[in-house]
Design a protein around this motif. Sequence first.
Motif, PDB file in Angstrom:
ATOM      1  N   ARG A 446      50.505  37.166  10.085  1.00 43.60           N
ATOM      2  CA  ARG A 446      50.629  35.774  11.181  1.00 43.60           C
ATOM      3  C   ARG A 446      49.138  35.673  10.457  1.00 43.60           C
ATOM      4  O   ARG A 446      47.517  36.391  10.873  1.00 43.60           O
ATOM      5  CB  ARG A 446      51.240  36.003  12.419  1.00 43.60           C
ATOM      6  CG  ARG A 446      50.811  34.921  13.221  1.00 43.60           C
ATOM      7  CD  ARG A 446      51.483  34.820  14.763  1.00 43.60           C
ATOM      8  NE  ARG A 446      52.779  35.480  14.235  1.00 43.60           N
ATOM      9  CZ  ARG A 446      53.345  35.950  15.546  1.00 43.60           C
ATOM     10  NH1 ARG A 446      53.471  35.731  16.430  1.00 43.60           N
ATOM     11  NH2 ARG A 446      54.588  36.603  14.751  1.00 43.60           N
ATOM     12  N   THR A 447      48.912  34.120  10.960  1.00 37.84           N
ATOM     13  CA  THR A 447      47.271  33.790  10.530  1.00 37.84           C
ATOM     14  C   THR A 447      46.862  34.204  11.073  1.00 37.84           C
ATOM     15  O   THR A 447      45.995  33.940  13.407  1.00 37.84           O
ATOM     16  CB  THR A 447      47.071  31.776  10.776  1.00 37.84           C
ATOM     17  OG1 THR A 447      47.989  31.460   9.786  1.00 37.84           O
ATOM     18  CG2 THR A 447      45.970  31.628  10.548  1.00 37.84           C
ATOM     19  N   ASP A 459      52.949  32.072   8.853  1.00 33.82           N
ATOM     20  CA  ASP A 459      52.904  33.764   8.735  1.00 33.82           C
ATOM     21  C   ASP A 459      53.044  33.912   6.879  1.00 33.82           C
ATOM     22  O   ASP A 459      53.791  33.089   6.485  1.00 33.82           O
ATOM     23  CB  ASP A 459      54.858  34.274   9.349  1.00 33.82           C
ATOM     24  CG  ASP A 459      54.592  34.163  10.393  1.00 33.82           C
ATOM     25  OD1 ASP A 459      53.049  34.492  11.508  1.00 33.82           O
ATOM     26  OD2 ASP A 459      55.967  34.988  11.307  1.00 33.82           O
ATOM     27  N   ARG A 501      49.262  41.330  15.201  1.00 30.23           N
ATOM     28  CA  ARG A 501      49.413  39.856  14.419  1.00 30.23           C
ATOM     29  C   ARG A 501      49.752  39.813  12.873  1.00 30.23           C
ATOM     30  O   ARG A 501      50.159  39.367  11.848  1.00 30.23           O
ATOM     31  CB  ARG A 501      48.339  38.740  14.466  1.00 30.23           C
ATOM     32  CG  ARG A 501      48.289  38.107  15.434  1.00 30.23           C
ATOM     33  CD  ARG A 501      47.197  37.495  16.085  1.00 30.23           C
ATOM     34  NE  ARG A 501      47.484  35.828  15.449  1.00 30.23           N
ATOM     35  CZ  ARG A 501      47.571  35.146  16.063  1.00 30.23           C
ATOM     36  NH1 ARG A 501      48.367  35.049  17.093  1.00 30.23           N
ATOM     37  NH2 ARG A 501      47.960  33.876  15.453  1.00 30.23           N
TER      38      ARG A 501
END
Length: 531
Positions: A446-447, A459, A501
Amino acid sequence: MTDESTKTKTTVVNSDDGGEMKLLELAAQDLPPHAIKDLIHHQVCVRCIFRLFNIHEGIYAMVSPTNLYSIIEKAADVEESVTKSSEETQDVKSLNSSQESKGKSNICSVCLGVLQFNYHDEKDMLVEKDHAEDFATAVVESVKGNCHEISGFTLEVSLPTLITENEHLIMSYMKNKYASEAWFQEKFSSEHISVKDALKLSMTLPLEKLLGVKSSVSDFRIRLTYEHVDATSAEKSTGKNQSNKRIKSGNGLVKCTNGTMQGGDASDSNSLLRKVGQPCHMTLVCSRAPIYIGGRYLKFSRNVSQTRWIIDDERKGEASVEELIGENVLPICNGDGYKFHAAGREDIDVRMLGSGRPFLIEVQNARHIPSEVSVKEMEKKINSLESNLVRVKHLKVLDNQVWSLMREGEAEKQKQYAALVWISRDIKDDDLLAVSSLKDLKVLQRTPVRVLHRRSPLDREKIIHWMKIEEIAGSSQYFLLHLCTQAGTYIKEFVHGDLGRTHPSIGSILGCRAEILQLDVTDVKMDILNE
Protein backbone atom coordinates in the motif's frame (compact mmCIF):
# COMPACT_ATOMS: atom_id res chain seq x y z
CA MET A 1 10.13 17.02 -60.53
CA THR A 2 11.01 16.76 -64.24
CA ASP A 3 14.47 17.40 -65.66
CA GLU A 4 13.09 20.52 -67.32
CA SER A 5 11.73 21.98 -64.06
CA THR A 6 15.00 21.15 -62.30
CA LYS A 7 16.90 22.99 -65.01
CA THR A 8 14.54 25.93 -64.67
CA LYS A 9 15.09 26.24 -60.92
CA THR A 10 18.88 26.07 -61.33
CA THR A 11 18.74 28.74 -64.00
CA VAL A 12 16.70 31.04 -61.77
CA VAL A 13 19.16 30.95 -58.92
CA ASN A 14 22.36 31.14 -60.93
CA SER A 15 21.43 32.91 -64.15
CA ASP A 16 22.88 36.27 -65.12
CA ASP A 17 21.48 36.34 -68.65
CA GLY A 18 17.83 37.09 -67.92
CA GLY A 19 16.68 33.55 -68.68
CA GLU A 20 14.02 33.74 -65.97
CA MET A 21 12.56 36.87 -67.59
CA LYS A 22 12.13 35.09 -70.90
CA LEU A 23 10.43 32.15 -69.24
CA LEU A 24 8.01 34.46 -67.47
CA GLU A 25 7.30 36.47 -70.60
CA LEU A 26 6.43 33.30 -72.49
CA ALA A 27 4.16 32.12 -69.69
CA ALA A 28 2.49 35.51 -69.31
CA GLN A 29 1.65 35.72 -73.03
CA ASP A 30 -0.84 32.88 -72.61
CA LEU A 31 -2.73 34.52 -69.75
CA PRO A 32 -6.12 36.19 -70.38
CA PRO A 33 -5.46 39.98 -70.22
CA HIS A 34 -8.91 40.91 -68.94
CA ALA A 35 -8.63 38.43 -66.01
CA ILE A 36 -5.18 39.76 -65.11
CA LYS A 37 -6.53 43.32 -65.06
CA ASP A 38 -9.40 42.16 -62.87
CA LEU A 39 -7.05 40.59 -60.33
CA ILE A 40 -4.83 43.66 -60.29
CA HIS A 41 -7.90 45.80 -59.72
CA HIS A 42 -8.55 43.71 -56.59
CA GLN A 43 -4.98 44.39 -55.45
CA VAL A 44 -3.75 40.85 -56.02
CA CYS A 45 0.05 40.97 -56.34
CA VAL A 46 1.81 39.75 -59.48
CA ARG A 47 3.33 36.74 -57.71
CA CYS A 48 -0.12 35.64 -56.54
CA ILE A 49 -1.44 36.11 -60.09
CA PHE A 50 1.25 33.81 -61.45
CA ARG A 51 0.61 31.38 -58.58
CA LEU A 52 -3.15 31.28 -59.17
CA PHE A 53 -2.48 30.55 -62.83
CA ASN A 54 -0.17 27.64 -61.86
CA ILE A 55 3.02 29.23 -63.18
CA HIS A 56 6.05 27.72 -61.46
CA GLU A 57 7.00 29.52 -58.26
CA GLY A 58 10.73 29.00 -58.88
CA ILE A 59 10.58 31.54 -61.68
CA TYR A 60 8.71 34.52 -60.30
CA ALA A 61 10.11 34.38 -56.77
CA MET A 62 13.58 35.26 -58.04
CA VAL A 63 12.48 38.23 -60.16
CA SER A 64 12.27 41.74 -58.72
CA PRO A 65 8.86 43.45 -58.41
CA THR A 66 9.84 46.02 -61.04
CA ASN A 67 10.55 43.35 -63.65
CA LEU A 68 7.50 41.34 -62.64
CA TYR A 69 5.27 44.34 -63.15
CA SER A 70 6.88 45.02 -66.50
CA ILE A 71 6.10 41.48 -67.65
CA ILE A 72 2.51 41.48 -66.46
CA GLU A 73 1.95 45.01 -67.83
CA LYS A 74 3.12 43.94 -71.28
CA ALA A 75 0.98 40.80 -71.21
CA ALA A 76 -2.21 42.46 -70.04
CA ASP A 77 -1.69 45.87 -71.61
CA VAL A 78 -2.27 47.39 -68.21
CA GLU A 79 -1.19 50.88 -69.24
CA GLU A 80 -3.89 51.13 -71.91
CA SER A 81 -6.68 49.67 -69.80
CA VAL A 82 -6.29 51.63 -66.60
CA THR A 83 -6.03 55.22 -67.80
CA LYS A 84 -9.34 56.23 -66.32
CA SER A 85 -7.62 58.27 -63.67
CA SER A 86 -4.09 59.00 -62.61
CA GLU A 87 -4.95 57.73 -59.12
CA GLU A 88 -6.03 54.32 -60.42
CA THR A 89 -2.90 54.05 -62.55
CA GLN A 90 -0.80 54.85 -59.52
CA ASP A 91 -2.59 52.15 -57.50
CA VAL A 92 -1.86 49.51 -60.11
CA LYS A 93 1.77 50.41 -60.61
CA SER A 94 2.49 50.65 -56.92
CA LEU A 95 1.03 47.21 -56.31
CA ASN A 96 4.26 45.27 -56.60
CA SER A 97 7.10 47.75 -57.09
CA SER A 98 8.16 50.43 -54.65
CA GLN A 99 10.69 51.48 -57.27
CA GLU A 100 7.93 52.36 -59.76
CA SER A 101 5.67 53.98 -57.19
CA LYS A 102 6.10 57.38 -55.66
CA GLY A 103 4.47 56.11 -52.47
CA LYS A 104 4.51 52.92 -50.44
CA SER A 105 3.63 49.66 -52.22
CA ASN A 106 0.10 48.38 -51.85
CA ILE A 107 -0.13 45.13 -49.93
CA CYS A 108 -1.57 42.13 -51.74
CA SER A 109 -5.13 41.44 -50.64
CA VAL A 110 -4.52 37.68 -50.83
CA CYS A 111 -1.02 36.92 -49.50
CA LEU A 112 -0.95 40.04 -47.25
CA GLY A 113 2.61 40.80 -48.36
CA VAL A 114 4.06 37.34 -47.71
CA LEU A 115 4.99 36.65 -51.35
CA GLN A 116 5.95 40.30 -51.83
CA PHE A 117 8.59 39.69 -49.12
CA ASN A 118 7.27 42.68 -47.19
CA TYR A 119 6.77 42.35 -43.45
CA HIS A 120 7.10 44.04 -40.07
CA ASP A 121 9.96 42.61 -38.04
CA GLU A 122 10.12 41.99 -34.28
CA LYS A 123 10.95 45.67 -33.72
CA ASP A 124 7.86 46.62 -35.77
CA MET A 125 10.10 48.02 -38.51
CA LEU A 126 8.83 47.69 -42.08
CA VAL A 127 11.11 45.43 -44.14
CA GLU A 128 10.77 45.26 -47.93
CA LYS A 129 12.78 42.75 -49.96
CA ASP A 130 12.82 42.56 -53.74
CA HIS A 131 12.85 38.78 -54.17
CA ALA A 132 13.48 35.43 -52.51
CA GLU A 133 17.27 35.66 -52.47
CA ASP A 134 17.14 38.99 -50.60
CA PHE A 135 14.75 37.55 -48.07
CA ALA A 136 16.81 34.34 -47.76
CA THR A 137 19.89 36.45 -47.02
CA ALA A 138 18.10 38.07 -44.08
CA VAL A 139 17.02 34.65 -42.79
CA VAL A 140 20.54 33.24 -43.05
CA GLU A 141 21.97 36.23 -41.15
CA SER A 142 19.64 35.34 -38.29
CA VAL A 143 20.65 31.66 -38.40
CA LYS A 144 24.34 32.50 -38.34
CA GLY A 145 23.77 35.17 -35.71
CA ASN A 146 22.48 32.45 -33.41
CA CYS A 147 25.69 30.44 -34.01
CA HIS A 148 23.90 27.25 -35.03
CA GLU A 149 25.96 24.44 -36.50
CA ILE A 150 23.76 22.65 -39.01
CA SER A 151 24.02 19.81 -41.48
CA GLY A 152 20.54 20.35 -42.92
CA PHE A 153 17.35 22.27 -42.22
CA THR A 154 13.58 22.10 -42.36
CA LEU A 155 11.68 25.25 -43.27
CA GLU A 156 8.35 25.73 -41.47
CA VAL A 157 5.81 28.46 -42.22
CA SER A 158 2.75 29.54 -40.24
CA LEU A 159 0.27 31.95 -41.86
CA PRO A 160 -2.85 33.76 -40.61
CA THR A 161 -6.16 32.18 -41.60
CA LEU A 162 -7.15 35.44 -43.30
CA ILE A 163 -4.90 34.48 -46.23
CA THR A 164 -6.80 31.23 -46.81
CA GLU A 165 -10.15 33.00 -46.45
CA ASN A 166 -9.28 35.80 -48.87
CA GLU A 167 -7.92 33.32 -51.40
CA HIS A 168 -11.15 31.33 -51.17
CA LEU A 169 -13.11 34.50 -51.86
CA ILE A 170 -11.04 35.54 -54.87
CA MET A 171 -11.29 32.03 -56.30
CA SER A 172 -15.07 32.06 -55.86
CA TYR A 173 -15.24 35.45 -57.52
CA MET A 174 -13.16 34.32 -60.51
CA LYS A 175 -15.20 31.15 -60.90
CA ASN A 176 -18.51 32.99 -60.81
CA LYS A 177 -17.30 35.50 -63.39
CA TYR A 178 -15.15 33.46 -65.76
CA ALA A 179 -16.09 29.77 -65.41
CA SER A 180 -17.80 29.80 -68.80
CA GLU A 181 -14.69 31.02 -70.63
CA ALA A 182 -12.46 28.47 -72.35
CA TRP A 183 -9.22 29.40 -70.58
CA PHE A 184 -10.64 29.02 -67.07
CA GLN A 185 -10.59 25.22 -66.74
CA GLU A 186 -7.18 24.95 -68.39
CA LYS A 187 -5.31 27.68 -66.56
CA PHE A 188 -7.22 28.67 -63.43
CA SER A 189 -7.86 25.47 -61.46
CA SER A 190 -8.40 24.97 -57.75
CA GLU A 191 -5.20 22.90 -57.60
CA HIS A 192 -2.83 25.87 -57.65
CA ILE A 193 -0.01 26.04 -55.14
CA SER A 194 -0.83 27.61 -51.77
CA VAL A 195 0.82 30.73 -50.39
CA LYS A 196 2.58 28.64 -47.74
CA ASP A 197 3.98 26.13 -50.22
CA ALA A 198 4.91 28.86 -52.69
CA LEU A 199 6.92 30.64 -50.01
CA LYS A 200 8.64 27.43 -48.85
CA LEU A 201 9.52 26.33 -52.38
CA SER A 202 10.69 29.83 -53.31
CA MET A 203 12.99 29.99 -50.29
CA THR A 204 14.43 26.48 -50.34
CA LEU A 205 17.03 26.84 -53.10
CA PRO A 206 18.35 30.24 -51.95
CA LEU A 207 18.61 28.98 -48.37
CA GLU A 208 20.43 25.83 -49.51
CA LYS A 209 22.82 27.95 -51.54
CA LEU A 210 23.53 30.45 -48.74
CA LEU A 211 23.71 27.93 -45.88
CA GLY A 212 25.66 25.35 -47.85
CA VAL A 213 23.40 22.49 -46.69
CA LYS A 214 20.37 20.70 -48.08
CA SER A 215 16.75 21.01 -47.04
CA SER A 216 15.46 17.72 -45.66
CA VAL A 217 13.69 16.17 -42.72
CA SER A 218 16.06 17.67 -40.18
CA ASP A 219 16.28 18.26 -36.46
CA PHE A 220 17.11 21.90 -37.21
CA ARG A 221 14.07 24.05 -37.99
CA ILE A 222 13.75 27.54 -39.44
CA ARG A 223 10.24 28.72 -38.58
CA LEU A 224 8.62 31.81 -40.10
CA THR A 225 5.46 32.83 -38.26
CA TYR A 226 3.27 35.49 -39.88
CA GLU A 227 0.52 37.30 -38.02
CA HIS A 228 -1.71 40.10 -39.21
CA VAL A 229 -3.16 42.76 -36.92
CA ASP A 230 -6.41 43.01 -38.90
CA ALA A 231 -6.93 39.26 -38.82
CA THR A 232 -6.17 39.02 -35.10
CA SER A 233 -8.51 41.90 -34.29
CA ALA A 234 -11.31 40.37 -36.34
CA GLU A 235 -10.93 37.01 -34.61
CA LYS A 236 -11.01 38.62 -31.18
CA SER A 237 -14.01 40.78 -31.93
CA THR A 238 -16.12 38.13 -33.64
CA GLY A 239 -15.08 35.04 -31.71
CA LYS A 240 -14.46 31.55 -33.07
CA ASN A 241 -18.17 30.79 -33.36
CA GLN A 242 -18.55 33.47 -36.02
CA SER A 243 -15.38 32.76 -38.00
CA ASN A 244 -16.94 30.28 -40.39
CA LYS A 245 -20.28 31.97 -40.94
CA ARG A 246 -21.63 31.54 -44.46
CA ILE A 247 -24.14 33.61 -46.36
CA LYS A 248 -26.19 33.00 -49.49
CA SER A 249 -25.43 35.23 -52.42
CA GLY A 250 -26.96 35.66 -55.84
CA ASN A 251 -24.32 33.38 -57.35
CA GLY A 252 -24.10 30.66 -54.70
CA LEU A 253 -22.47 30.08 -51.34
CA VAL A 254 -19.66 32.51 -50.47
CA LYS A 255 -17.51 32.13 -47.36
CA CYS A 256 -17.58 35.15 -45.14
CA THR A 257 -15.56 36.06 -42.06
CA ASN A 258 -16.87 39.06 -40.12
CA GLY A 259 -14.72 42.03 -40.93
CA THR A 260 -13.36 40.61 -44.19
CA MET A 261 -16.34 41.08 -46.51
CA GLN A 262 -19.86 42.37 -46.64
CA GLY A 263 -22.90 40.42 -47.71
CA GLY A 264 -23.95 40.60 -51.33
CA ASP A 265 -23.34 39.25 -54.80
CA ALA A 266 -20.06 37.36 -55.15
CA SER A 267 -19.50 39.11 -58.47
CA ASP A 268 -19.57 42.50 -56.77
CA SER A 269 -15.84 43.26 -56.48
CA ASN A 270 -16.37 45.86 -53.78
CA SER A 271 -17.88 43.28 -51.43
CA LEU A 272 -15.20 40.64 -51.82
CA LEU A 273 -12.11 41.58 -49.89
CA ARG A 274 -11.17 43.97 -47.16
CA LYS A 275 -8.08 45.75 -48.39
CA VAL A 276 -5.20 45.72 -45.93
CA GLY A 277 -2.88 48.65 -45.48
CA GLN A 278 -0.04 46.88 -43.73
CA PRO A 279 1.84 43.60 -44.31
CA CYS A 280 2.04 40.85 -41.73
CA HIS A 281 4.30 40.82 -38.70
CA MET A 282 6.91 38.11 -39.20
CA THR A 283 8.77 36.32 -36.42
CA LEU A 284 11.75 34.15 -37.28
CA VAL A 285 12.75 31.42 -34.83
CA CYS A 286 15.66 29.02 -35.36
CA SER A 287 15.58 25.94 -33.19
CA ARG A 288 16.90 22.43 -33.03
CA ALA A 289 14.93 19.44 -31.86
CA PRO A 290 16.24 18.26 -28.48
CA ILE A 291 19.40 16.19 -28.51
CA TYR A 292 19.97 13.45 -25.96
CA ILE A 293 23.21 12.67 -24.17
CA GLY A 294 22.99 9.59 -22.02
CA GLY A 295 24.95 7.12 -19.99
CA ARG A 296 24.95 5.80 -16.42
CA TYR A 297 25.57 7.74 -13.25
CA LEU A 298 26.88 6.71 -9.85
CA LYS A 299 26.05 8.68 -6.69
CA PHE A 300 28.39 8.35 -3.73
CA SER A 301 26.78 10.72 -1.22
CA ARG A 302 23.79 10.21 1.07
CA ASN A 303 23.07 13.92 0.93
CA VAL A 304 22.57 14.40 -2.81
CA SER A 305 19.11 14.26 -4.40
CA GLN A 306 18.57 13.03 -7.93
CA THR A 307 16.90 16.28 -9.06
CA ARG A 308 16.71 19.77 -7.56
CA TRP A 309 14.83 19.50 -4.27
CA ILE A 310 13.53 22.79 -2.90
CA ILE A 311 10.77 23.00 -0.27
CA ASP A 312 9.46 26.36 0.94
CA ASP A 313 12.39 28.10 -0.78
CA GLU A 314 14.85 25.94 1.18
CA ARG A 315 17.20 23.61 -0.60
CA LYS A 316 17.38 20.00 0.55
CA GLY A 317 20.73 18.28 0.18
CA GLU A 318 24.07 19.72 -0.83
CA ALA A 319 23.58 19.19 -4.57
CA SER A 320 21.68 17.12 -7.14
CA VAL A 321 22.71 14.62 -9.79
CA GLU A 322 20.70 16.65 -12.29
CA GLU A 323 22.72 19.82 -11.72
CA LEU A 324 26.13 18.20 -11.40
CA ILE A 325 25.72 16.52 -14.78
CA GLY A 326 23.45 18.92 -16.66
CA GLU A 327 25.35 22.10 -15.88
CA ASN A 328 28.52 20.57 -17.26
CA VAL A 329 26.82 19.28 -20.42
CA LEU A 330 24.84 22.41 -21.33
CA PRO A 331 27.75 24.84 -21.95
CA ILE A 332 29.49 22.41 -24.30
CA CYS A 333 26.27 21.98 -26.33
CA ASN A 334 25.52 25.73 -26.14
CA GLY A 335 21.83 25.01 -25.61
CA ASP A 336 18.97 27.05 -24.16
CA GLY A 337 18.31 24.63 -21.31
CA TYR A 338 18.15 20.98 -20.32
CA LYS A 339 15.93 18.35 -18.74
CA PHE A 340 17.11 15.37 -16.75
CA HIS A 341 15.55 11.92 -17.22
CA ALA A 342 16.54 8.73 -15.41
CA ALA A 343 15.43 5.11 -15.28
CA GLY A 344 13.77 5.45 -11.87
CA ARG A 345 15.16 7.26 -8.86
CA GLU A 346 16.73 6.63 -5.49
CA ASP A 347 16.04 8.53 -2.27
CA ILE A 348 18.40 11.31 -1.28
CA ASP A 349 19.97 9.09 1.42
CA VAL A 350 20.47 6.12 -0.93
CA ARG A 351 23.71 5.74 -2.86
CA MET A 352 23.77 4.56 -6.48
CA LEU A 353 26.70 2.17 -6.89
CA GLY A 354 27.69 -0.80 -9.05
CA SER A 355 26.89 -0.44 -12.76
CA GLY A 356 25.10 2.87 -12.28
CA ARG A 357 21.63 4.12 -13.24
CA PRO A 358 20.75 4.91 -16.89
CA PHE A 359 20.00 8.58 -17.51
CA LEU A 360 19.46 11.08 -20.33
CA ILE A 361 20.16 14.79 -20.52
CA GLU A 362 17.73 16.37 -22.98
CA VAL A 363 19.35 19.56 -24.31
CA GLN A 364 16.98 22.13 -25.84
CA ASN A 365 18.02 24.02 -28.97
CA ALA A 366 21.64 22.90 -28.92
CA ARG A 367 23.77 25.05 -31.20
CA HIS A 368 26.61 22.58 -31.11
CA ILE A 369 26.34 18.80 -31.51
CA PRO A 370 29.23 17.37 -29.51
CA SER A 371 31.60 14.96 -31.22
CA GLU A 372 32.85 11.76 -29.63
CA VAL A 373 35.89 13.68 -28.44
CA SER A 374 33.71 16.40 -26.87
CA VAL A 375 31.58 13.79 -25.10
CA LYS A 376 34.69 12.20 -23.63
CA GLU A 377 35.77 15.63 -22.41
CA MET A 378 32.33 16.07 -20.80
CA GLU A 379 32.68 12.75 -19.01
CA LYS A 380 36.18 13.60 -17.83
CA LYS A 381 35.07 17.04 -16.61
CA ILE A 382 32.16 15.62 -14.57
CA ASN A 383 34.29 12.85 -13.09
CA SER A 384 37.04 15.25 -12.07
CA LEU A 385 34.78 17.51 -9.97
CA GLU A 386 36.37 18.16 -6.60
CA SER A 387 33.20 17.25 -4.72
CA ASN A 388 33.39 13.65 -6.04
CA LEU A 389 29.67 13.29 -5.36
CA VAL A 390 28.74 11.90 -8.76
CA ARG A 391 30.46 10.05 -11.58
CA VAL A 392 29.26 9.13 -15.08
CA LYS A 393 30.30 6.44 -17.52
CA HIS A 394 29.56 5.34 -21.09
CA LEU A 395 28.47 8.88 -22.00
CA LYS A 396 27.32 9.22 -25.63
CA VAL A 397 25.00 11.17 -27.95
CA LEU A 398 21.82 9.13 -28.47
CA ASP A 399 18.89 9.37 -30.87
CA ASN A 400 15.46 10.52 -29.76
CA GLN A 401 14.07 6.96 -29.70
CA VAL A 402 16.06 6.20 -26.55
CA TRP A 403 13.72 8.35 -24.45
CA SER A 404 10.73 6.24 -25.52
CA LEU A 405 12.66 3.01 -24.97
CA MET A 406 13.62 4.12 -21.47
CA ARG A 407 9.98 4.84 -20.58
CA GLU A 408 8.76 1.59 -22.13
CA GLY A 409 11.41 -0.46 -20.35
CA GLU A 410 10.74 0.86 -16.85
CA ALA A 411 8.14 -1.75 -15.95
CA GLU A 412 10.36 -4.64 -17.06
CA LYS A 413 13.65 -3.52 -15.51
CA GLN A 414 15.11 -5.04 -12.37
CA LYS A 415 17.11 -3.41 -9.60
CA GLN A 416 19.59 -4.88 -7.16
CA TYR A 417 20.13 -3.46 -3.68
CA ALA A 418 22.35 -3.93 -0.67
CA ALA A 419 20.69 -2.96 2.63
CA LEU A 420 22.18 -2.79 6.12
CA VAL A 421 19.47 -4.33 8.32
CA TRP A 422 18.97 -4.59 12.09
CA ILE A 423 16.59 -7.09 13.65
CA SER A 424 15.33 -7.29 17.24
CA ARG A 425 16.83 -10.73 17.93
CA ASP A 426 19.95 -12.68 17.02
CA ILE A 427 20.12 -13.99 13.50
CA LYS A 428 19.97 -17.79 13.05
CA ASP A 429 21.10 -20.18 10.34
CA ASP A 430 17.47 -20.96 9.59
CA ASP A 431 16.93 -17.28 8.78
CA LEU A 432 19.55 -17.40 6.02
CA LEU A 433 17.87 -20.45 4.48
CA ALA A 434 14.35 -19.05 4.85
CA VAL A 435 15.25 -15.83 3.05
CA SER A 436 17.37 -17.34 0.25
CA SER A 437 14.74 -19.98 -0.56
CA LEU A 438 12.16 -17.33 -1.54
CA LYS A 439 12.07 -16.80 -5.33
CA ASP A 440 9.79 -14.41 -7.23
CA LEU A 441 8.00 -13.53 -4.01
CA LYS A 442 4.86 -11.44 -4.58
CA VAL A 443 4.58 -8.49 -2.23
CA LEU A 444 1.53 -6.24 -1.81
CA GLN A 445 2.48 -2.66 -0.98
CA ARG A 446 0.00 0.00 0.00
CA THR A 447 1.30 3.48 -0.73
CA PRO A 448 3.91 4.16 2.00
CA VAL A 449 3.09 6.66 4.72
CA ARG A 450 6.16 8.72 3.83
CA VAL A 451 4.93 9.42 0.27
CA LEU A 452 1.18 9.61 0.85
CA HIS A 453 1.33 13.41 0.52
CA ARG A 454 2.38 13.13 -3.15
CA ARG A 455 1.17 9.72 -4.37
CA SER A 456 -2.29 8.20 -4.69
CA PRO A 457 -3.31 5.70 -1.98
CA LEU A 458 -3.16 2.48 -4.00
CA ASP A 459 -2.21 -1.16 -3.49
CA ARG A 460 0.65 -2.20 -5.76
CA GLU A 461 1.83 -5.75 -6.31
CA LYS A 462 5.60 -6.09 -6.76
CA ILE A 463 7.97 -9.04 -7.11
CA ILE A 464 11.11 -9.81 -5.12
CA HIS A 465 13.04 -11.99 -7.56
CA TRP A 466 15.66 -13.25 -5.09
CA MET A 467 17.29 -12.43 -1.74
CA LYS A 468 20.26 -13.54 0.31
CA ILE A 469 21.68 -12.59 3.70
CA GLU A 470 25.36 -11.75 4.19
CA GLU A 471 26.40 -12.01 7.83
CA ILE A 472 28.60 -9.33 9.39
CA ALA A 473 31.49 -10.66 11.47
CA GLY A 474 31.18 -9.88 15.18
CA SER A 475 27.53 -8.80 14.94
CA SER A 476 24.53 -11.02 15.74
CA GLN A 477 21.71 -8.58 15.01
CA TYR A 478 23.09 -6.79 11.93
CA PHE A 479 23.42 -8.22 8.42
CA LEU A 480 23.56 -7.15 4.77
CA LEU A 481 20.49 -8.02 2.76
CA HIS A 482 21.14 -8.40 -0.98
CA LEU A 483 18.01 -8.50 -3.10
CA CYS A 484 16.80 -8.13 -6.69
CA THR A 485 13.35 -6.61 -7.19
CA GLN A 486 10.90 -5.41 -9.79
CA ALA A 487 11.06 -1.71 -10.64
CA GLY A 488 9.03 0.45 -8.29
CA THR A 489 9.38 -1.71 -5.19
CA TYR A 490 9.69 0.25 -1.94
CA ILE A 491 12.72 -1.42 -0.32
CA LYS A 492 12.65 0.38 3.03
CA GLU A 493 9.02 -0.58 3.52
CA PHE A 494 9.72 -4.17 2.45
CA VAL A 495 12.21 -4.43 5.31
CA HIS A 496 10.24 -2.86 8.17
CA GLY A 497 6.68 -3.51 6.93
CA ASP A 498 5.43 0.12 7.17
CA LEU A 499 2.96 -0.60 10.00
CA GLY A 500 1.57 -3.58 8.07
CA ARG A 501 1.06 -1.65 4.82
CA THR A 502 3.63 -3.89 3.05
CA HIS A 503 3.12 -7.64 3.31
CA PRO A 504 5.04 -9.84 3.52
CA SER A 505 8.11 -8.01 4.79
CA ILE A 506 11.50 -9.08 6.14
CA GLY A 507 10.09 -8.49 9.64
CA SER A 508 7.11 -10.80 9.02
CA ILE A 509 9.25 -13.44 7.30
CA LEU A 510 11.70 -13.57 10.22
CA GLY A 511 8.98 -13.06 12.83
CA CYS A 512 10.65 -10.09 14.49
CA ARG A 513 11.06 -6.35 14.26
CA ALA A 514 13.34 -5.22 11.41
CA GLU A 515 14.78 -1.81 10.54
CA ILE A 516 16.83 -0.63 7.60
CA LEU A 517 19.85 1.51 8.47
CA GLN A 518 21.47 2.13 5.08
CA LEU A 519 20.54 1.33 1.51
CA ASP A 520 22.52 1.29 -1.72
CA VAL A 521 21.42 0.54 -5.27
CA THR A 522 24.02 -1.75 -6.83
CA ASP A 523 22.59 -2.47 -10.29
CA VAL A 524 19.82 -1.32 -12.62
CA LYS A 525 19.33 -3.83 -15.41
CA MET A 526 17.99 -2.42 -18.68
CA ASP A 527 18.50 -3.40 -22.30
CA ILE A 528 19.41 0.15 -23.29
CA LEU A 529 22.42 2.15 -22.16
CA ASN A 530 24.20 -0.98 -21.01
CA GLU A 531 27.94 -1.23 -21.08
